[in-house]
Design an enzyme around this catalytic site. Structure first.
Site, PDB file in Angstrom:
ATOM      1  N   LYS A 135       0.950  -1.009   0.185  1.00  0.00           N
ATOM      2  CA  LYS A 135      -0.005   0.057   0.019  1.00  0.00           C
ATOM      3  C   LYS A 135       0.986   1.312  -0.067  1.00  0.00           C
ATOM      4  CE  LYS A 135      -2.864   3.347   1.615  1.00  0.00           C
ATOM      5  NZ  LYS A 135      -2.137   4.671   2.026  1.00  0.00           N
ATOM      6  N   GLU A 151       8.677   0.170  11.690  1.00  0.00           N
ATOM      7  CA  GLU A 151       9.776   1.111  11.645  1.00  0.00           C
ATOM      8  C   GLU A 151       9.165   2.603  11.784  1.00  0.00           C
ATOM      9  OE1 GLU A 151      11.996   3.932  10.950  1.00  0.00           O
ATOM     10  OE2 GLU A 151      12.288   3.124   9.045  1.00  0.00           O
ATOM     11  N   CYS A 199      13.053   9.668   9.700  1.00  0.00           N
ATOM     12  CA  CYS A 199      12.800   9.133  10.961  1.00  0.00           C
ATOM     13  C   CYS A 199      13.873   9.165  11.933  1.00  0.00           C
ATOM     14  CB  CYS A 199      12.136   7.897  10.951  1.00  0.00           C
ATOM     15  SG  CYS A 199      13.109   6.662   9.691  1.00  0.00           S
ATOM     16  N   GLU A 248       8.484  14.671  17.766  1.00  0.00           N
ATOM     17  CA  GLU A 248       9.152  14.341  16.349  1.00  0.00           C
ATOM     18  C   GLU A 248       8.204  15.349  15.584  1.00  0.00           C
ATOM     19  OE1 GLU A 248      10.366  11.029  13.394  1.00  0.00           O
ATOM     20  OE2 GLU A 248       8.302  10.991  14.040  1.00  0.00           O
TER      21      GLU A 248
END
Length: 503
Positions: A198, A273, A307, A404
């Site tokens: 996806k 992840e 990330c 973040e």
């Protein structure tokens, strides 16, 4: 920001990329290119302008079910389970060759769709994806078990085998669309799984073009299925589908937790992840020119949409002002612009949503008393540009320190001369995340000692953002479960079976 208009083709695109952008875009299910079952499409936007690029299918639960059942059939019977590991490896290597042959096209599509500089996509995103497929092609013939001597004696022969886990749902993010597709597809296909991939709704173009290369390479129908759609209507039913044996997800920690909950229905395996708030730690004995340039690259690479971006900068109090000044000076000189401009060094954020998110953090930083040494504002009159930003005067508890941001924003803090390695590591580890870190020093002993103390899946010494197909990548704590790349990733996609025979 700009609203949707009639699709506009950028004149800087090469002929191949332009032809693809202007073609009809379809999902790839069971070896066929197909529209969404409901006939819906949605627009894809150029983040540099806010203008519509094209329309792609808006898949839903019906399309998910079609794709999963195709993958199930391909795994349970037909050509794929009967194919030798050597042949699987050859197909992956063929895919790598095809991708390499279309490097310029994929770099341009990635730049147009994601906003990143085409110069970076050409030397990083595409070559790293090629290398990943080639590396994983070699593992196809090297996934094996072992013989095990039993305490019960020599009357038994016991051994293990590694078998593919089955049908894998893979959901990838928008920050490195092509590379993340390669990270996911390569190991799963090498060991014999089938896949429903996806794509991120913000950046579907390179994944759809990759599906065409997968067909050209000769993968059997149903082995790889590629969907486009939104998270709630497409991603959620994929993660929850009872015929899926495993989910692999890369994205935010918030969504990762939803994926884990969705997997409980049939207790499918999950690897994640997720996010990060990675520290870059500069000791006073470091090569300052290299450390300052490295710290700047650690946060500003890919518009800070990494990330593992070095978003928390720690510098010894004796060099703190020098480091902050140096990183800020670099920030002020970075050439911002549209990704397809070959002179661009930093492009826009990926979407209006991400643009609003990052600006929300900048507002929070001001309200909570952070000092803006560089940036801190929008850039240009259109598109989703945020100037590279350096903040000081921050402390734990501030949103910009704890959460973040996923943009070109770094928060800088000093550490004292009397701070021992344990205290410094405690500062670096003061986060819910544990994805990566970098340590900058000439003292090799201190570097190794810090690497041991830092709770993160990757620690770089005198470098940051170094990746290789052979290196495992993943996080501690809320940065995820499992590892990508390297030999470790094969554990994500295989089950171990123990066989014991009484002789």
């Amino acid at each position: 920001m700009a609203t949707a208009t009639s699709p506009i083709v950028d004149s800087r695109l090469g002929a191949a990329a332009s032809a693809f952008v202007t073609s009809k875009h379809q999902m790839y299910i069971d070896g066929k290119f197909t529209s969404a079952s409901a006939g819906k499409t949605f627009p894809v936007y150029n983040p540099a302008t806010g203008e519509e690029i094209c329309q792609v299918p808006e898949g839903d639960h019906v399309d998910v079910d079609r794709a999963v059942r195709a993958a199930r059939r391909a795994f349970d019977g037909g050509a794929w389970p009967a194919m030798s590991p050597s042949k699987r490896g050859q197909l992956l290597y063929r895919l790598a060759d095809l991708l390499e042959q279309h490097t310029d096209e994929f770099a341009e599509l990635e730049s147009l769709d994601n906003g990143k500089p085409v110069s970076i996509a050409r030397v990083a995103d595409v070559p790293l994806a090629v290398d990943l497929f080639r590396y994983m092609s070699g593992w196809a013939t090297k996934t094996m078990g072992s013989t095990i001597p039993l305490s019960a004696g020599n009357d038994f022969l016991s051994y293990t085998v590694r078998e593919p886990i089955g049908v894998v749902a893979q959901i990838i993010p928008w920050n490195f669309p092509l590379l993340m597709a390669a990270w996911k597809l390569g190991p799963a296909l090498a060991v014999g799984c089938t896949v429903v991939l996806k794509l991120a709704e913000q950046t579907p173009l390179t994944g759809l073009r990759l599906a065409q290369l997968i067909e050209e390479a000769g993968f059997p129908a149903g082995v790889v299925n590629v969907l486009t759609g939104f998270g709630e209507a497409c991603g959620a039913p994929l993660a929850a589908h009872d015929l899926v044996d495993k989910v692999a997800f890369t994205g935010s920690t918030e969504v990762g937790k939803l994926i884990a909950k969705a997997a409980t229905g049939n207790l499918k395996k999950v690897t994640l992840e997720l996010g990060g708030k990675s520290p870059a730690i500069i000791f006073p004995d470091a090569d300052m020119d290299a450390a300052i340039a490295g710290a700047a690259s650690a946060i500003f690479f890919n518009q800070g949409q990494c990330c593992c971006a070095g978003s928390r900068l720690f510098a010894h109090e004796s060099v703190f002002d020098q480091v902050v000044s140096g990183v800020s000076d670099i920030a002020g000189k970075i050439k911002m612009g549209e990704g397809l401009d070959p002179s661009t060094e930093l492009g826009p954020l990926v979407s209006d949503e991400q643009f609003a998110r990052v600006n929300g953090f900048l507002k929070s930083g001001r309200e909570q008393g952070a000092k803006f040494v560089a940036g801190g504002k929008e850039h240009g009159g259109r598109g989703y540009f945020v100037a590279p930003t350096v903040m000081s005067g921050v402390k734990p508890g501030m949103k910009v320190v704890d959460e973040e941001i996923f943009g070109p924003v770094v928060v800088a803090q000093s550490f004292a001369s009397d701070a021992d390695l344990d205290r410094l590591a405690a500062q670096a580890n003061d986060s819910i995340y544990g994805l990566a870190a970098s340590v900058w020093t000439r003292d090799i002993s201190a570097a190794h000692k810090m690497a041991r103390r830092i709770k993160a899946g990757t620690v770089w010494v005198n470098c940051h953002n170094v990746f290789d197909a052979a290196l495992p990548f993943g996080g501690y704590k809320q940065s995820g479960w499992g590892r990508e790349m390297g030999a470790e990733v094969l554990n994500n996609y295989t089950e171990v079976k123990a066989v014991t025979v009484k002789l």
